[in-house]
Design an enzyme around this catalytic site. Structure first.
Site, mmCIF file in Angstrom:
data_model
loop_
_atom_site.group_PDB
_atom_site.id
_atom_site.type_symbol
_atom_site.label_atom_id
_atom_site.label_comp_id
_atom_site.label_asym_id
_atom_site.label_seq_id
_atom_site.Cartn_x
_atom_site.Cartn_y
_atom_site.Cartn_z
ATOM 1 N N CYS A 25 19.859 -7.994 19.639
ATOM 2 C CA CYS A 25 21.072 -7.292 19.237
ATOM 3 C C CYS A 25 21.340 -7.554 17.765
ATOM 4 O O CYS A 25 20.652 -8.353 17.125
ATOM 5 C CB CYS A 25 22.269 -7.727 20.080
ATOM 6 S SG CYS A 25 22.673 -9.481 19.911
ATOM 7 N N CYS A 28 21.872 -11.102 16.533
ATOM 8 C CA CYS A 28 20.622 -11.842 16.326
ATOM 9 C C CYS A 28 20.107 -11.615 14.910
ATOM 10 O O CYS A 28 19.664 -12.553 14.238
ATOM 11 C CB CYS A 28 19.558 -11.390 17.328
ATOM 12 S SG CYS A 28 20.001 -11.563 19.055
ATOM 13 N N CYS A 92 -22.676 -32.069 12.346
ATOM 14 C CA CYS A 92 -22.461 -32.977 13.473
ATOM 15 C C CYS A 92 -21.003 -32.912 13.913
ATOM 16 O O CYS A 92 -20.183 -32.235 13.305
ATOM 17 C CB CYS A 92 -22.839 -34.414 13.098
ATOM 18 S SG CYS A 92 -21.837 -35.058 11.729
ATOM 19 N N CYS A 95 -18.295 -33.715 11.410
ATOM 20 C CA CYS A 95 -17.955 -32.594 10.535
ATOM 21 C C CYS A 95 -16.886 -31.727 11.190
ATOM 22 O O CYS A 95 -15.926 -31.291 10.540
ATOM 23 C CB CYS A 95 -19.186 -31.746 10.241
ATOM 24 S SG CYS A 95 -20.508 -32.619 9.406
ATOM 25 N N ASP A 510 12.059 18.889 -13.375
ATOM 26 C CA ASP A 510 11.160 19.118 -14.499
ATOM 27 C C ASP A 510 10.442 20.450 -14.263
ATOM 28 O O ASP A 510 10.154 20.806 -13.118
ATOM 29 C CB ASP A 510 10.156 17.972 -14.590
ATOM 30 C CG ASP A 510 9.113 18.211 -15.662
ATOM 31 O OD1 ASP A 510 9.491 18.323 -16.829
ATOM 32 O OD2 ASP A 510 7.923 18.316 -15.294
ATOM 33 N N ASP A 710 6.661 15.113 -12.227
ATOM 34 C CA ASP A 710 5.284 14.769 -11.845
ATOM 35 C C ASP A 710 4.478 14.126 -12.953
ATOM 36 O O ASP A 710 3.375 13.648 -12.713
ATOM 37 C CB ASP A 710 4.538 16.019 -11.369
ATOM 38 C CG ASP A 710 4.158 16.925 -12.539
ATOM 39 O OD1 ASP A 710 4.960 17.030 -13.494
ATOM 40 O OD2 ASP A 710 3.056 17.505 -12.498
ATOM 41 N N ASP A 714 7.803 11.852 -17.188
ATOM 42 C CA ASP A 714 8.933 11.931 -16.260
ATOM 43 C C ASP A 714 9.305 10.565 -15.688
ATOM 44 O O ASP A 714 10.369 10.424 -15.082
ATOM 45 C CB ASP A 714 8.614 12.875 -15.089
ATOM 46 C CG ASP A 714 8.426 14.311 -15.539
ATOM 47 O OD1 ASP A 714 9.133 14.727 -16.463
ATOM 48 O OD2 ASP A 714 7.565 15.001 -14.963
#
Length: 838
Positions: A25, A28, A92, A95, A510, A710, A714
């Site tokens: 909720c 929370c 081994c 390791c 533009d 674009d 701009d």
């Protein structure tokens, strides 16, 4: 002496994004946010209930492990996952032990297991809070080599949702099966008195109900107690605490009534086992419905990512080799057969076909692709075969970037959500207070025996007021709305852009590349009497083939489009600011402004001069052509208006928005284009730096501004505007500066983005209204305030069903956004005008 000696290095900021368990909720969400914000150096904290994820930036001080510990202390742990890495150099068992200890020592790691035979290590840790790089570095520090495993298992959100759904369905089935006999026995004379005469009301029946209710609460209902009771003890109750209190109180009261009724006042020994078990069953039913609806909210992005094929056909040594997509590398040449999906982003090196790019742009019409054209991975190839050279893989592909953008937007928080968070942060404690007041009020004021009614009404208040619907109202609408927008080629960088776009009062566009195609071409060819069009155009193109002027390419392209052969100029001269002249195919040719023909001593044809004036008024640039010393014709060059631009402007104006065009063109040309588009406000002759001031001026005059562009020039205006919308076909820097990306580049996409923004915000307002109104209306009913006046009471069972319905209602309302948007309606059918500020 070096000032840096002895100075501790400043840690780099760490951005984290991870799932959170246990949120159910809005309260929370508030507690998770407070726990994260309390971390030293924490900023940009955002928590999303719909996705069950949190994100933040740790700027020094605390680390990822501290974030996990803080959430665990708050009762909302980060779910664990398993990472796998390959380890080399082990020989081994010692390791193995050394590597395991190095990994286990990392903050946040809960366990590490290393296999000497396979050379792999499996590490358990909170998802998103321990990076693979940290694991590899820890192994390296221990003296061994390590690398990530590309095929290591990963618990993704979809898998987690499926597992959660299975668990909920299992618990619901168990709860329903065990609750049914309790309900039958409780109904007494309605059913049990006929089926089991003498049994339904006796001590044996009470013991059976107690046993079955114990199983319900201890098995399928345990999730509410495991999460709700710790939060209650910490002083941070949530929805689970409300359910645990309600069901637990009804169960304990009934247990005392069944086993030791003498402890209760005379006439107060009533059984409410059916309320306790049905509360659990109905809320589990609601959770199941929620889980199903939540799964559908993110389907848009899931479907988007599923578009990428799993393998690709790579051309190597002249032969096709099928390889997994993960093995593709930049520079590989991939073959795409007819009807297949494109495997990766790249450029076509051979073949032609038409490709359906609707999954990226939202445009249904297939686009022709040939050598040199760019392809996007996941798009659908048509009937042709194509070879393309890969130029992006993995997270760098357009598909992955789209998914990342949308996920970022879905995880964001709208300004309106701040109010919801403040309210719901105090809501659950207030509900517990109201329930306690209800209990005491009935106990004191109601006629004896009042203990039973006091308990029933208090439990009903606890159940009816669970604020799940409030917490889901905003994030689910964002989730569905941004997913729908992505399917239409509209990408919101953050959720807040949805709200800001709805509030804009002026749209500044533009011109070049936004309203126009951005590619000048010859729109008109007019010749004087005695001259042929094709001959005049071929000679003009031959001369312009030597010119570097931007308009020269349009003349050459026009001749090529007609299939005309052009001759190389035998002589060529360019006069800056006037025009070009030379000799082509033995003819004297000149192209330029009227003053150039005057300079060459060539008289202007009156009809052609008048026609040139008309073309200029329409926003076109007339070029005068002279052949062998005579004014022979006109070529009008213009940047054509994009299809649908006029309709888009009309639709925006019909909604009460101010539409302005911003361009660097001269005033006369700009006025002609604006008139053609139906735009009244024009800012012409604007240099790149002046676009920012133009945006500020429009905001001062009309209100919040949306700027659409674009180009590189701009980018400052896109950043300055209240909402920046970049054409996805534009430059990368423009796209990066924008709040919204219109992938298709079509003007109508702007109208659609506005429509989606308004639809999402309207949906959020509807969700919040019903969530708040629902609680405000039913809490008094649940408390029994209407009973003294002859009104109805609300049993805990009905309260549980109503509470579950409220959350499902909000989710269902949000899912309606999957049908929102679509192609914008004509201006006459547009929505009601937006009132302008006074």
């Amino acid at each position: 002496m070096d000032a840096s000696i002895g100075t501790a290095p400043v840690p780099e900021p760490v951005s984290l994004s991870f799932p959170v368990d246990g949120m159910s909720c809005a309260s929370c969400v508030g507690r998770v946010e407070r726990a994260l914000k309390a971390l030293p150096g924490a900023r940009d904290v955002a928590v999303n209930l719909a996705t069950n994820r949190a994100s933040l930036v740790l700027d020094g001080g605390a680390g990822p492990a501290d974030a996990a510990a803080a959430l665990a202390d708050a009762g909302y742990p980060v779910p664990e996952t398993e990472s796998r890495i390959a380890v080399a150099g082990m020989s081994c068992a010692s390791c193995v032990g050394r590597v395991e200890r190095a990994l286990a020592a990392l903050p946040g790691v809960s366990g590490a297991s290393v296999n000497l035979v396979t050379g792999q290590a499996a590490i358990r840790h909170p998802e998103g809070l321990v990076s693979t790089g940290d694991l590899v570095a820890a192994v390296a520090a221990a003296g061994y080599e390590a690398r990530p495993l590309d095929d290591g298992p990963r618990i993704d959100p979809a898998t987690r949702q499926q597992a959660e759904g299975r668990a909920l369905r299992r618990d619901l089935a168990a709860a329903a099966l065990l609750s049914a006999p309790v309900v039958v026995l409780d109904m007494g004379g309605h059913m049990g008195g006929h089926v089991l005469p003498g049994f339904h009301a006796g001590p044996a029946a009470a013991l059976v109900q107690a046993a079955l209710a114990t199983l319900v609460l201890a098995w399928p209902g345990r999730r509410f107690f495991l999460r709700g009771v710790p939060g209650l003890l910490r002083g941070h109750p949530d929805m689970n605490a409300l359910v645990a209190l309600g069901a637990g109180a009804a169960y304990l009261y009934s247990l005392v009534s069944a086993l030791t009724p003498g402890l209760l006042p005379a006439g107060a020994a009533h059984l409410y086992f059916e309320a306790s078990v049905l509360i659990v069953t109905l809320i589990l039913l609601g959770r199941n419905l929620e889980a199903g609806a939540r799964g559908r909210t993110g389907q848009a992005i899931a479907r988007l990512m599923d578009l990428a094929p799993k393998s690709a056909r790579v051309i190597r040594d002249g032969a096709e080799t099928e390889v997994p997509l993960a093995e593709l590398r930049i520079g590989d040449v991939v073959r795409v057969r007819p009807g297949e999906r494109v495997a990766a982003d790249g450029a076509v090196v051979s073949g032609t076909s038409h490709v359906d790019e609707s999954m990226v742009t939202g445009e249904p019409v297939p686009v022709r692709k040939g050598p040199g054209d760019h392809m996007v991975g996941g798009t659908l190839n048509g009937r042709g075969s194509l070879d393309l050279r890969v130029d992006a893989v993995g997270g760098a592909t357009v598909l992955a970037q789209i998914a990342a953008l949308v996920e970022r937007a879905q995880g964001g928080k709208l300004p309106i959500q701040a109010l919801v968070d403040r309210v719901t942060g105090r809501f659950v404690p207030a509900v517990i207070g109201i329930a306690l007041a209800t209990f005491l009020g009935w106990l004191i004021l109601a006629p004896a025996p009042a203990l039973g009614p006091a308990l029933v009404n208090a439990v009903a208040v606890l159940i009816i007021a669970c604020p799940c619907a409030m917490g889901l109202a905003t994030p689910t609408a964002i989730l569905v709305g941004t997913g729908r927008a992505a399917g239409r080629g509209i990408l919101f960088r953050d959720g807040a852009a949805l709200q800001r776009l709805r509030d804009v009062r002026v749209v500044a566009l533009d011109k070049t590349g936004t309203l126009t195609e951005g590619r000048p071409r010859v729109t008109d060819l007019v010749v004087a009497a005695g001259f042929a069009e094709d001959e005049a155009l071929a000679l003009a193109a031959g001369l312009e083939s030597r010119s570097e002027h931007p308009l020269a390419g349009a003349v050459v392209a026009a001749a090529r489009a007609r299939g005309l052969d052009r001759s190389e100029p035998e002589r060529f001269e360019a006069v800056e600011g006037f025009g070009v002249s030379g000799r082509v195919a033995g003819r004297r040719v000149a192209l330029g402004a009227p003053r150039y023909l005057d300079r060459l001593g060539i008289a202007l044809d009156p009809d052609l001069a008048a026609r040139a004036g008309e073309l200029a008024v329409d926003g076109k640039s007339p070029i005068h052509l002279a052949l062998d010393g005579r004014h022979a014709g006109l070529l009008a060059v213009a940047d054509p208006v994009k299809p649908g631009a006029r309709e888009a402007v009309a639709a925006l104006k019909a909604q009460g928005l101010v539409v302005a065009m911003v361009t660097g063109d001269d005033a006369r040309t700009a006025a002609g284009i604006a008139k053609n588009l139906g735009i009244d406000d024009v800012a012409a002759g604007i240099l790149p730096g002046g676009k920012v001031e133009t945006v500020k001026g429009l905001r001062a005059a009309h209100g919040p501004v949306a700027f659409v562009g674009d180009g590189i020039n701009d980018a400052p205006a896109l950043a300055e505007a209240d909402v920046g919308l970049a054409i996805g076909t534009g430059t990368d820097i423009a796209v990066e500066s924008a709040d919204v990306v219109l992938m298709s580049g079509e003007p109508q996409a702007l109208v659609e983005a506005l429509a989606l923004s308004r639809a999402v915000m309207a949906n959020i307002r509807q969700n919040l209204f019903w969530a708040f109104a629902y609680n405000a209306a039913l809490i008094p009913v649940a408390a029994g305030l209407l009973v003294p006046f002859g009104g109805p009471a609300l049993s805990p069972v009905l309260a549980a069903g109503a509470m579950a319905f409220s959350s499902v209602f909000v989710l269902g309302n949000a899912l309606r956004l999957r049908r929102a948007g679509g192609r914008a309606a004509p201006a006459a059918e547009a929505s009601a005008p937006v009132p302008r500020p006074a």
